[in-house]
Design a protein around this motif. Structure first.
Motif, PDB file in Angstrom:
ATOM      1  N   HIS A  25       0.880  -1.166   0.000  1.00  0.00           N
ATOM      2  CA  HIS A  25       0.000   0.000   0.000  1.00  0.00           C
ATOM      3  C   HIS A  25       0.914   1.212   0.000  1.00  0.00           C
ATOM      4  CE1 HIS A  25      -3.330   2.643   1.073  1.00  0.00           C
ATOM      5  NE2 HIS A  25      -2.499   3.208   1.908  1.00  0.00           N
ATOM      6  N   ILE A  26       0.743   2.087  -0.984  1.00  0.00           N
ATOM      7  CA  ILE A  26       1.558   3.298  -1.087  1.00  0.00           C
ATOM      8  C   ILE A  26       0.638   4.485  -0.892  1.00  0.00           C
ATOM      9  CG2 ILE A  26       3.010   4.693  -2.604  1.00  0.00           C
ATOM     10  CD1 ILE A  26       2.638   1.073  -3.378  1.00  0.00           C
ATOM     11  N   GLU A  27       1.047   5.401  -0.037  1.00  0.00           N
ATOM     12  CA  GLU A  27       0.290   6.638   0.159  1.00  0.00           C
ATOM     13  C   GLU A  27       1.251   7.801  -0.014  1.00  0.00           C
ATOM     14  OE1 GLU A  27      -2.773   8.887   3.215  1.00  0.00           O
ATOM     15  OE2 GLU A  27      -1.648   7.164   3.944  1.00  0.00           O
ATOM     16  N   TYR A  28       0.839   8.803  -0.783  1.00  0.00           N
ATOM     17  CA  TYR A  28       1.711   9.957  -1.011  1.00  0.00           C
ATOM     18  C   TYR A  28       0.901  11.242  -1.063  1.00  0.00           C
ATOM     19  CZ  TYR A  28       0.353   9.616  -5.976  1.00  0.00           C
ATOM     20  OH  TYR A  28      -0.339   9.566  -7.154  1.00  0.00           O
ATOM     21  N   GLY A  29       1.595  12.333  -0.782  1.00  0.00           N
ATOM     22  CA  GLY A  29       0.971  13.647  -0.812  1.00  0.00           C
ATOM     23  C   GLY A  29       2.021  14.717  -0.656  1.00  0.00           C
ATOM     24  N   ILE A  30       1.618  15.949  -0.801  1.00  0.00           N
ATOM     25  CA  ILE A  30       2.539  17.076  -0.647  1.00  0.00           C
ATOM     26  C   ILE A  30       3.125  17.044   0.753  1.00  0.00           C
ATOM     27  CG2 ILE A  30       2.667  19.599  -0.568  1.00  0.00           C
ATOM     28  CD1 ILE A  30       0.609  19.643  -2.834  1.00  0.00           C
ATOM     29  N   ARG A  31       4.420  17.321   0.842  1.00  0.00           N
ATOM     30  CA  ARG A  31       5.146  17.226   2.110  1.00  0.00           C
ATOM     31  C   ARG A  31       4.347  17.794   3.265  1.00  0.00           C
ATOM     32  NH1 ARG A  31      11.028  18.761   1.816  1.00  0.00           N
ATOM     33  NH2 ARG A  31      11.167  16.559   1.293  1.00  0.00           N
ATOM     34  N   GLY A  32       4.249  16.995   4.340  1.00  0.00           N
ATOM     35  CA  GLY A  32       3.542  17.404   5.540  1.00  0.00           C
ATOM     36  C   GLY A  32       2.088  16.942   5.590  1.00  0.00           C
ATOM     37  N   PHE A  33       1.609  16.254   4.551  1.00  0.00           N
ATOM     38  CA  PHE A  33       0.210  15.815   4.567  1.00  0.00           C
ATOM     39  C   PHE A  33      -0.006  14.826   5.717  1.00  0.00           C
ATOM     40  CE2 PHE A  33       1.865  12.103   2.435  1.00  0.00           C
ATOM     41  CZ  PHE A  33       0.959  11.090   2.693  1.00  0.00           C
ATOM     42  N   SER A  34      -1.240  14.711   6.161  1.00  0.00           N
ATOM     43  CA  SER A  34      -1.591  13.764   7.223  1.00  0.00           C
ATOM     44  C   SER A  34      -1.901  12.411   6.596  1.00  0.00           C
ATOM     45  CB  SER A  34      -2.831  14.241   7.983  1.00  0.00           C
ATOM     46  OG  SER A  34      -2.563  15.468   8.619  1.00  0.00           O
ATOM     47  N   THR A  35      -1.287  11.342   7.129  1.00  0.00           N
ATOM     48  CA  THR A  35      -1.583  10.021   6.585  1.00  0.00           C
ATOM     49  C   THR A  35      -3.079   9.759   6.694  1.00  0.00           C
ATOM     50  OG1 THR A  35      -1.023   9.003   8.707  1.00  0.00           O
ATOM     51  CG2 THR A  35       0.698   9.042   7.029  1.00  0.00           C
ATOM     52  N   GLY A  36      -3.585   9.088   5.694  1.00  0.00           N
ATOM     53  CA  GLY A  36      -5.023   8.869   5.597  1.00  0.00           C
ATOM     54  C   GLY A  36      -5.706   9.876   4.700  1.00  0.00           C
ATOM     55  N   ASN A  46       7.949  -4.165  -6.874  1.00  0.00           N
ATOM     56  CA  ASN A  46       8.790  -3.386  -5.971  1.00  0.00           C
ATOM     57  C   ASN A  46       9.019  -1.960  -6.455  1.00  0.00           C
ATOM     58  OD1 ASN A  46       8.951  -5.905  -4.792  1.00  0.00           O
ATOM     59  ND2 ASN A  46      11.022  -5.536  -4.080  1.00  0.00           N
ATOM     60  N   ASN A  47       8.135  -1.477  -7.329  1.00  0.00           N
ATOM     61  CA  ASN A  47       8.216  -0.077  -7.729  1.00  0.00           C
ATOM     62  C   ASN A  47       6.872   0.362  -8.287  1.00  0.00           C
ATOM     63  OD1 ASN A  47       8.167  -0.241 -10.737  1.00  0.00           O
ATOM     64  ND2 ASN A  47       9.980  -1.493 -10.361  1.00  0.00           N
ATOM     65  N   VAL A  48       6.692   1.661  -8.312  1.00  0.00           N
ATOM     66  CA  VAL A  48       5.469   2.251  -8.836  1.00  0.00           C
ATOM     67  C   VAL A  48       5.817   3.643  -9.353  1.00  0.00           C
ATOM     68  CG1 VAL A  48       4.723   3.246  -6.621  1.00  0.00           C
ATOM     69  CG2 VAL A  48       3.029   2.660  -8.351  1.00  0.00           C
ATOM     70  N   THR A  49       5.113   4.076 -10.383  1.00  0.00           N
ATOM     71  CA  THR A  49       5.294   5.433 -10.895  1.00  0.00           C
ATOM     72  C   THR A  49       4.170   6.303 -10.368  1.00  0.00           C
ATOM     73  OG1 THR A  49       6.364   4.620 -12.910  1.00  0.00           O
ATOM     74  CG2 THR A  49       5.478   6.860 -12.962  1.00  0.00           C
ATOM     75  N   LEU A  50       4.538   7.358  -9.659  1.00  0.00           N
ATOM     76  CA  LEU A  50       3.560   8.339  -9.178  1.00  0.00           C
ATOM     77  C   LEU A  50       3.313   9.315 -10.311  1.00  0.00           C
ATOM     78  CD1 LEU A  50       5.042   9.085  -5.634  1.00  0.00           C
ATOM     79  CD2 LEU A  50       3.539   7.209  -6.349  1.00  0.00           C
ATOM     80  N   THR A  51       2.053   9.622 -10.569  1.00  0.00           N
ATOM     81  CA  THR A  51       1.703  10.512 -11.671  1.00  0.00           C
ATOM     82  C   THR A  51       0.878  11.687 -11.167  1.00  0.00           C
ATOM     83  OG1 THR A  51      -0.284   9.241 -12.172  1.00  0.00           O
ATOM     84  CG2 THR A  51       1.730   8.614 -13.346  1.00  0.00           C
ATOM     85  N   ASP A  52       0.682  12.653 -12.029  1.00  0.00           N
ATOM     86  CA  ASP A  52      -0.120  13.849 -11.727  1.00  0.00           C
ATOM     87  C   ASP A  52       0.440  14.641 -10.549  1.00  0.00           C
ATOM     88  OD1 ASP A  52      -1.900  13.253 -13.814  1.00  0.00           O
ATOM     89  OD2 ASP A  52      -3.058  11.928 -12.511  1.00  0.00           O
ATOM     90  N   LEU A  53       1.768  14.619 -10.380  1.00  0.00           N
ATOM     91  CA  LEU A  53       2.396  15.405  -9.318  1.00  0.00           C
ATOM     92  C   LEU A  53       2.421  16.872  -9.718  1.00  0.00           C
ATOM     93  CD1 LEU A  53       5.438  13.070  -8.558  1.00  0.00           C
ATOM     94  CD2 LEU A  53       3.199  13.098  -7.448  1.00  0.00           C
ATOM     95  N   LEU A  54       2.392  17.738  -8.733  1.00  0.00           N
ATOM     96  CA  LEU A  54       2.455  19.176  -8.996  1.00  0.00           C
ATOM     97  C   LEU A  54       3.903  19.608  -9.125  1.00  0.00           C
ATOM     98  CD1 LEU A  54      -0.224  20.416  -6.439  1.00  0.00           C
ATOM     99  CD2 LEU A  54      -0.507  20.021  -8.904  1.00  0.00           C
ATOM    100  N   TYR A  59       7.213  16.024  -1.993  1.00  0.00           N
ATOM    101  CA  TYR A  59       6.220  15.026  -1.608  1.00  0.00           C
ATOM    102  C   TYR A  59       6.774  14.098  -0.539  1.00  0.00           C
ATOM    103  CZ  TYR A  59       3.027  16.215  -5.374  1.00  0.00           C
ATOM    104  OH  TYR A  59       2.138  16.876  -6.171  1.00  0.00           O
ATOM    105  N   ASP A  60       5.871  13.619   0.322  1.00  0.00           N
ATOM    106  CA  ASP A  60       6.169  12.531   1.254  1.00  0.00           C
ATOM    107  C   ASP A  60       5.521  11.274   0.690  1.00  0.00           C
ATOM    108  OD1 ASP A  60       7.520  14.116   3.128  1.00  0.00           O
ATOM    109  OD2 ASP A  60       5.684  14.559   4.247  1.00  0.00           O
ATOM    110  N   VAL A  61       6.239  10.147   0.799  1.00  0.00           N
ATOM    111  CA  VAL A  61       5.729   8.864   0.309  1.00  0.00           C
ATOM    112  C   VAL A  61       5.886   7.833   1.407  1.00  0.00           C
ATOM    113  CG1 VAL A  61       5.961   7.054  -1.431  1.00  0.00           C
ATOM    114  CG2 VAL A  61       6.428   9.441  -2.047  1.00  0.00           C
ATOM    115  N   TYR A  62       4.817   7.074   1.666  1.00  0.00           N
ATOM    116  CA  TYR A  62       4.846   5.990   2.645  1.00  0.00           C
ATOM    117  C   TYR A  62       4.543   4.689   1.932  1.00  0.00           C
ATOM    118  CZ  TYR A  62       4.611   9.807   5.983  1.00  0.00           C
ATOM    119  OH  TYR A  62       4.877  10.945   6.695  1.00  0.00           O
ATOM    120  N   VAL A  63       5.368   3.668   2.161  1.00  0.00           N
ATOM    121  CA  VAL A  63       5.172   2.353   1.568  1.00  0.00           C
ATOM    122  C   VAL A  63       4.960   1.360   2.701  1.00  0.00           C
ATOM    123  CG1 VAL A  63       6.166   0.539   0.126  1.00  0.00           C
ATOM    124  CG2 VAL A  63       6.648   2.951  -0.393  1.00  0.00           C
ATOM    125  N   TYR A  64       3.821   0.674   2.667  1.00  0.00           N
ATOM    126  CA  TYR A  64       3.477  -0.303   3.691  1.00  0.00           C
ATOM    127  C   TYR A  64       3.398  -1.684   3.049  1.00  0.00           C
ATOM    128  CZ  TYR A  64       1.716   3.958   5.938  1.00  0.00           C
ATOM    129  OH  TYR A  64       1.587   5.218   6.463  1.00  0.00           O
TER     130      TYR A  64
END
Length: 71
Positions: A25-36, A46-54, A59-64
């Motif tokens: 499970h990967i969660e990402y958002g602009i630096r400082g976002f609240s998880t959830g 073992n990899n993923v491409t994040l798209t539609d970034l500003l 960004y902060d990225v969490y991998v679970y």
């Protein structure tokens, strides 16, 4: 688990990690976002491409690792 980024462009980035779990499970958002509250995706490799970034945003990225259904 080590998490790395590569192939960073104005609107995309590749995130990779070293782990042997069956899925992630990967969660990402602009630096400082609240998880959830970030963008969530699921991966089976073992990899993923994040798209539609500003552009010009950090960004902060969490991998679970998902080791079993429901976890």
């Amino acid at each position: 688990m080590d998490v790395n980024t590569s192939d960073i462009t104005a609107h995309t980035a590749v995130v990779s990690w070293n782990s042997s779990a069956p899925s992630y499970h990967i969660e990402y958002g602009i630096r400082g976002f609240s998880t959830g509250t970030g963008t969530s995706i699921t991966a089976t490799g073992n990899n993923v491409t994040l798209t539609d970034l500003l552009e010009d945003q950090a960004y902060d990225v969490y991998v679970y690792a998902i080791c079993a259904e429901g976890i």
